[in-house]
Design an enzyme around this catalytic site. Structure first.
Site, PDB file in Angstrom:
ATOM      1  N   GLY A 109       0.770  -1.241   0.000  1.00 25.62           N
ATOM      2  CA  GLY A 109       0.000   0.000   0.000  1.00 25.62           C
ATOM      3  C   GLY A 109       0.798   1.285   0.000  1.00 25.62           C
ATOM      4  CD  GLU A 114       1.647   0.495   7.348  1.00 25.46           C
ATOM      5  OE1 GLU A 114       1.390   0.621   6.137  1.00 25.46           O
ATOM      6  OE2 GLU A 114       1.254  -0.476   8.005  1.00 25.46           O
ATOM      7  CG  ASP A 115      -0.943   1.599   3.354  1.00 20.84           C
ATOM      8  OD1 ASP A 115      -0.659   1.275   4.525  1.00 20.84           O
ATOM      9  OD2 ASP A 115      -1.512   0.829   2.564  1.00 20.84           O
ATOM     10  CG  ASP A 171      -7.827  -0.209  10.314  1.00 20.55           C
ATOM     11  OD1 ASP A 171      -8.579   0.583  10.870  1.00 20.55           O
ATOM     12  OD2 ASP A 171      -8.240  -1.266   9.806  1.00 20.55           O
ATOM     13  CE  LYS A 201      -9.610   3.360   7.822  1.00 16.72           C
ATOM     14  NZ  LYS A 201     -10.049   1.996   7.451  1.00 16.72           N
ATOM     15  CG  PHE A 216     -12.369  -0.037   2.931  1.00 18.82           C
ATOM     16  CD1 PHE A 216     -11.494  -0.873   3.602  1.00 18.82           C
ATOM     17  CD2 PHE A 216     -12.287   0.054   1.552  1.00 18.82           C
ATOM     18  CE1 PHE A 216     -10.551  -1.624   2.910  1.00 18.82           C
ATOM     19  CE2 PHE A 216     -11.354  -0.694   0.847  1.00 18.82           C
ATOM     20  CZ  PHE A 216     -10.483  -1.530   1.528  1.00 18.82           C
ATOM     21  CB  VAL A 217      -9.812   5.270   2.373  1.00 16.10           C
ATOM     22  CG1 VAL A 217     -10.683   6.199   3.189  1.00 16.10           C
ATOM     23  CG2 VAL A 217      -8.635   4.775   3.201  1.00 16.10           C
ATOM     24  CG  ASP A 240      -5.856  -3.475  -2.267  1.00 15.99           C
ATOM     25  OD1 ASP A 240      -5.431  -3.129  -1.140  1.00 15.99           O
ATOM     26  OD2 ASP A 240      -6.239  -4.628  -2.527  1.00 15.99           O
ATOM     27  NE  ARG A 259      -2.328  -2.773  -4.366  1.00 16.36           N
ATOM     28  CZ  ARG A 259      -2.367  -2.957  -3.054  1.00 16.36           C
ATOM     29  NH1 ARG A 259      -2.202  -1.933  -2.249  1.00 16.36           N
ATOM     30  NH2 ARG A 259      -2.565  -4.150  -2.542  1.00 16.36           N
TER      31      ARG A 259
HETATM   32  P1  5GP Z   1      -3.657  -2.427  10.852  1.00 15.69           P
HETATM   33  O1  5GP Z   1      -2.707  -3.565  11.070  1.00 15.69           O
HETATM   34  O2  5GP Z   1      -3.185  -1.113  11.383  1.00 15.69           O
HETATM   35  O3  5GP Z   1      -5.060  -2.771  11.313  1.00 15.69           O
HETATM   36  O4  5GP Z   1      -3.865  -2.297   9.294  1.00 15.69           O
HETATM   37  C1  5GP Z   1      -2.910  -1.825   8.456  1.00 15.69           C
HETATM   38  C2  5GP Z   1      -3.138  -2.339   7.054  1.00 15.69           C
HETATM   39  O5  5GP Z   1      -4.521  -2.667   6.797  1.00 15.69           O
HETATM   40  C3  5GP Z   1      -2.800  -1.248   6.065  1.00 15.69           C
HETATM   41  O6  5GP Z   1      -1.423  -1.271   5.746  1.00 15.69           O
HETATM   42  C4  5GP Z   1      -3.709  -1.573   4.911  1.00 15.69           C
HETATM   43  O7  5GP Z   1      -3.088  -2.529   4.067  1.00 15.69           O
HETATM   44  C5  5GP Z   1      -4.928  -2.217   5.535  1.00 15.69           C
HETATM   45  N1  5GP Z   1      -6.027  -1.221   5.699  1.00 15.69           N
HETATM   46  C6  5GP Z   1      -6.503  -0.731   6.861  1.00 15.69           C
HETATM   47  N2  5GP Z   1      -7.506   0.153   6.638  1.00 15.69           N
HETATM   48  C7  5GP Z   1      -7.655   0.210   5.296  1.00 15.69           C
HETATM   49  C8  5GP Z   1      -8.533   0.962   4.430  1.00 15.69           C
HETATM   50  O8  5GP Z   1      -9.395   1.764   4.822  1.00 15.69           O
HETATM   51  N3  5GP Z   1      -8.366   0.749   3.090  1.00 15.69           N
HETATM   52  C9  5GP Z   1      -7.455  -0.122   2.570  1.00 15.69           C
HETATM   53  N4  5GP Z   1      -7.393  -0.224   1.256  1.00 15.69           N
HETATM   54  N5  5GP Z   1      -6.609  -0.828   3.357  1.00 15.69           N
HETATM   55  C10 5GP Z   1      -6.719  -0.663   4.706  1.00 15.69           C
END
Ligand code: 5GP
Length: 188
Positions: A58, A112-113, A116, A144, A165-166, A172, A178
């Site tokens: 991402g 990081e992108d 979450d 978030k 969700f974005v 993606d 993407r």
């Molecule tokens: P975490 O481990 O912090 O819950 O999630 C991180 C990963 O979840 C991000 O690097 C991404 O790949 C995916 N992710 C979390 N939220 C979103 C979202 O709103 N959209 C997309 N496309 N990916 C997300």
């Protein structure tokens, strides 16, 4: 004749696979914010020779834009967290791939992108724990806060967004989207 609001709705809504998305943060706003973040890093890391570690997939678009705005000496590498199920246990195992640099005594900036729940980052930070980096900071385009399950200190955050969700700008939905230059959020 169709009401004008339907026309606007039609222009801004994009269907990806089986979901509708609308523009949330446009590319000009993203560009400006990326420039601000890069300027901040150029100032903060002037003599520190940082090593950027970008998390695939991402973060690749954000990283490419940001790194071209970095004007101080800096290195970059890409890492990936691979998730798979072990045959002998029901739990998921995560393996860190691509860390070829020696991070001992280095000033690391993890790119990081989106953060979450924070689980991905907390796993990566655990893996880095014993490798002797001089400093480790997190740079994320999106955060978030409402979704957070792991307390992680984020030094540089592009945008704090609601728990929706974005997609786009490297992120993606089911493998698609993407390549969109703007960031879209799901239409519920
Ligand atoms: P975490 O481990 O912090 O819950 O999630 C991180 C990963 O979840 C991000 O690097 C991404 O790949 C995916 N992710 C979390 N939220 C979103 C979202 O709103 N959209 C997309 N496309 N990916 C997300």
């Amino acid at each position: 004749m169709r009401p004008i609001s339907n026309v606007i709705f039609y222009i801004y809504v994009m269907r990806i696979v089986d979901q509708d998305f609308e523009v949330f943060i446009d590319k000009e706003t993203i560009k400006k914010r990326v420039e601000e973040m890069a300027a901040q890093i150029n100032a903060d890391y002037q003599e520190l020779n940082p090593l950027f570690l970008s998390i695939l997939n991402g973060a690749f678009v954000f990283t490419a834009d940001l790194f071209r705005q970095i004007t101080i000496p800096a290195e970059i590498s890409f890492i990936k967290l691979k998730s798979y199920r072990k045959m002998e246990s029901s739990g998921k195992v995560k393996e860190l791939l691509g860390l070829e640099h020696n991070i001992f005594n280095r000033n690391i900036i993890i790119v990081e992108d989106i953060v979450d729940t924070g689980k991905t980052l907390s796993h990566i930070l655990e893996e880095f724990g014993e490798l002797g980096a001089k400093s480790i900071e997190i740079l994320t385009m999106l955060h978030k806060p409402e979704a957070s399950l792991k307390p992680i200190s984020l030094k540089y955050v592009g945008f704090r967004i609601p728990n929706k969700f974005v997609v786009g700008y490297g992120l993606d939905y089911d493998g698609y989207g993407r390549n969109l230059p703007d960031l879209y959020k799901i239409v519920e």
